[in-house]
Design an enzyme around this catalytic site. Sequence first.
Site, PDB file in Angstrom:
ATOM      1  N   LYS A 156       0.838  -1.211   0.000  1.00 46.47           N
ATOM      2  CA  LYS A 156       0.000   0.000   0.000  1.00 46.47           C
ATOM      3  C   LYS A 156       0.868   1.255   0.000  1.00 46.47           C
ATOM      4  CE  LYS A 156      -1.804   2.647   3.061  1.00 46.47           C
ATOM      5  NZ  LYS A 156      -2.403   3.191   4.274  1.00 46.47           N
ATOM      6  N   ASP A 185      -6.425   0.546   0.905  1.00 47.59           N
ATOM      7  CA  ASP A 185      -6.568   0.876   2.330  1.00 47.59           C
ATOM      8  C   ASP A 185      -7.918   0.346   2.817  1.00 47.59           C
ATOM      9  OD1 ASP A 185      -8.507   2.567   1.365  1.00 47.59           O
ATOM     10  OD2 ASP A 185      -7.912   4.255   2.628  1.00 47.59           O
TER      11      ASP A 185
END
Length: 212
Positions: free
Chosen positions: A112, A131
Amino acid sequence: MFSRLCALYPEAHCELDFSNALELLVATILSAQCTDERVNMVTPALFRKYRRPEDYLAVPQEELEQEIHSTGFFRNKTKNIRGACRRMIEAYDGKVPDSMEELLTLPGVARKTANVVLGNIFDKAEGIAVDTHVTRLSGLLGLTQHTDPVKIERDLMKAFPRDQWTAISHLLILHGRRVCIARRPKCEACVLNDICPSAFAPQVKRGVRPAN
Ligand code: SF4
């Protein structure tokens, strides 16, 4: 889906404040389990004080812990920031690396964070930043059956062309904040309600994803 969200959020962008790669890397590490607003309150003073990776290592750990305390998990985040800085100094000439492979060697950096840095600094789409909002909305919208971020990312990469990878993450995050809010989605006002398999499903309000 992409064009509707683009039309709705033409201003969609990374909501963390930063002016270079190191700042975005640090802000993204701080944003774990914390809101972007809170991170943006902490980083102006931080970025004035720490301009190079060496600066984060030049102070006692406790000093940095104190400065980022309000973002939560401050001991771990301090360890990760300092570890990433040490690795950048030792292996990457004190710079934030610009490939997924190299970014993943920095302590505390998973896909991420690497995707956020690659997409927003280096204009490289090697993947999609997943996320909590992207995770939740991908499930609700029927884009994935998975809950593991790596598998969700893989499904999204198949669903969207590469030139949309950085933007789709920003768009889903904004939509998750403004319309498809956890446990109180505004399906009646949602531009995706005619194509979303979870639209108006009562389970969504209880935080349960309907079976697709
Ligand atoms: S229709 Fe409802 S559940 Fe589907 S994306 Fe929109 S707000 Fe979320």
